[in-house]
Design a protein around this motif. Sequence first.
Motif, short mmCIF file in Angstrom:
data_model
loop_
_atom_site.label_atom_id
_atom_site.label_comp_id
_atom_site.label_asym_id
_atom_site.label_seq_id
_atom_site.Cartn_x
_atom_site.Cartn_y
_atom_site.Cartn_z
N MET A 184 73.53 19.57 9.65
CA MET A 184 73.87 18.40 10.45
C MET A 184 74.60 17.35 9.61
O MET A 184 75.51 16.69 10.11
CB MET A 184 72.58 17.86 11.06
CG MET A 184 72.79 16.81 12.08
SD MET A 184 73.61 17.53 13.51
CE MET A 184 73.91 16.11 14.47
N LYS A 185 74.16 17.21 8.35
CA LYS A 185 74.82 16.24 7.46
C LYS A 185 76.29 16.60 7.25
O LYS A 185 77.16 15.74 7.21
CB LYS A 185 74.12 16.18 6.11
CG LYS A 185 72.84 15.43 6.09
CD LYS A 185 72.33 15.40 4.66
CE LYS A 185 70.98 14.79 4.55
NZ LYS A 185 70.49 14.79 3.17
N THR A 186 76.53 17.90 7.11
CA THR A 186 77.90 18.35 6.87
C THR A 186 78.79 18.07 8.08
O THR A 186 79.94 17.64 7.92
CB THR A 186 77.89 19.86 6.55
OG1 THR A 186 76.99 20.10 5.49
CG2 THR A 186 79.27 20.33 6.16
N LEU A 187 78.25 18.29 9.25
CA LEU A 187 79.02 18.03 10.47
C LEU A 187 79.36 16.54 10.59
O LEU A 187 80.49 16.18 10.93
CB LEU A 187 78.22 18.50 11.69
CG LEU A 187 78.93 18.42 13.03
CD1 LEU A 187 80.14 19.33 13.05
CD2 LEU A 187 77.97 18.77 14.14
N ILE A 188 78.40 15.69 10.28
CA ILE A 188 78.65 14.24 10.33
C ILE A 188 79.69 13.85 9.29
O ILE A 188 80.59 13.04 9.56
CB ILE A 188 77.33 13.46 10.15
CG1 ILE A 188 76.42 13.69 11.34
CG2 ILE A 188 77.60 11.98 9.95
CD1 ILE A 188 75.02 13.13 11.17
N ALA A 189 79.59 14.43 8.08
CA ALA A 189 80.56 14.12 7.03
C ALA A 189 81.97 14.55 7.43
O ALA A 189 82.94 13.82 7.19
CB ALA A 189 80.14 14.80 5.73
N ILE A 190 82.09 15.72 8.03
CA ILE A 190 83.41 16.18 8.47
C ILE A 190 83.96 15.27 9.58
O ILE A 190 85.14 14.92 9.58
CB ILE A 190 83.33 17.66 8.93
CG1 ILE A 190 83.06 18.55 7.73
CG2 ILE A 190 84.60 18.08 9.65
CD1 ILE A 190 82.76 19.98 8.08
N PHE A 191 83.10 14.90 10.51
CA PHE A 191 83.52 14.01 11.58
C PHE A 191 83.99 12.66 11.04
O PHE A 191 85.03 12.13 11.44
CB PHE A 191 82.36 13.83 12.58
CG PHE A 191 82.71 12.97 13.75
CD1 PHE A 191 83.59 13.42 14.72
CD2 PHE A 191 82.15 11.71 13.89
CE1 PHE A 191 83.92 12.63 15.80
CE2 PHE A 191 82.47 10.91 14.96
CZ PHE A 191 83.36 11.37 15.92
N LEU A 192 83.24 12.10 10.07
CA LEU A 192 83.63 10.82 9.46
C LEU A 192 84.94 10.97 8.68
O LEU A 192 85.76 10.05 8.65
CB LEU A 192 82.51 10.30 8.57
CG LEU A 192 81.26 9.80 9.29
CD1 LEU A 192 80.19 9.44 8.28
CD2 LEU A 192 81.58 8.63 10.19
N TRP A 193 85.12 12.13 8.04
CA TRP A 193 86.36 12.34 7.31
C TRP A 193 87.56 12.39 8.26
O TRP A 193 88.62 11.85 7.95
CB TRP A 193 86.29 13.63 6.48
CG TRP A 193 87.50 13.80 5.63
CD1 TRP A 193 87.77 13.22 4.44
CD2 TRP A 193 88.65 14.59 5.97
NE1 TRP A 193 89.01 13.62 3.98
CE2 TRP A 193 89.57 14.46 4.91
CE3 TRP A 193 88.99 15.40 7.05
CZ2 TRP A 193 90.79 15.11 4.90
CZ3 TRP A 193 90.22 16.04 7.04
CH2 TRP A 193 91.11 15.89 5.96
N PHE A 194 87.39 13.02 9.41
CA PHE A 194 88.49 13.06 10.38
C PHE A 194 88.80 11.66 10.92
O PHE A 194 89.97 11.33 11.16
CB PHE A 194 88.18 14.02 11.52
CG PHE A 194 88.55 15.44 11.20
CD1 PHE A 194 89.87 15.80 11.00
CD2 PHE A 194 87.58 16.42 11.10
CE1 PHE A 194 90.23 17.09 10.71
CE2 PHE A 194 87.92 17.72 10.80
CZ PHE A 194 89.24 18.06 10.60
N ILE A 195 87.78 10.85 11.11
CA ILE A 195 88.02 9.46 11.53
C ILE A 195 88.80 8.73 10.44
O ILE A 195 89.76 8.00 10.74
CB ILE A 195 86.69 8.75 11.85
CG1 ILE A 195 86.09 9.34 13.12
CG2 ILE A 195 86.90 7.25 12.01
CD1 ILE A 195 84.70 8.81 13.43
N LEU A 196 88.40 8.94 9.18
CA LEU A 196 89.13 8.32 8.08
C LEU A 196 90.56 8.85 8.00
O LEU A 196 91.49 8.10 7.69
CB LEU A 196 88.39 8.57 6.76
CG LEU A 196 88.96 7.89 5.53
CD1 LEU A 196 88.89 6.37 5.65
CD2 LEU A 196 88.24 8.35 4.28
#
Length: 80
Positions: free
Chosen positions: A1-13
């Motif tokens: 779940m942490k990885t999915l959130i990190a990827i999602f935040l990276w795409f926002i960035l």
Amino acid sequence: MKTLIAIFLWFILLVLCWPLALVLIFLLPLIWLILLPFRIIGFSLEIVSSSLEQFLCFLSDCLEYDNGFISFRSNPNACV
């Protein structure tokens, strides 16, 4: 779940500030490689301290006397 959130935040960035996102995609593995020896040292020190604690608890259990006779504790996990 942490990885999915990190990827999602990276795409926002990536959408908001793509140069910073591209810099992060290259710098984060390098930072991880630089910090890896410290993680290995910490892991090995944790193993050594845990082994020492278990050894000292074993010795204290073996050397516990009651009126000259070896007594056994009622709580076997007293040293944990």
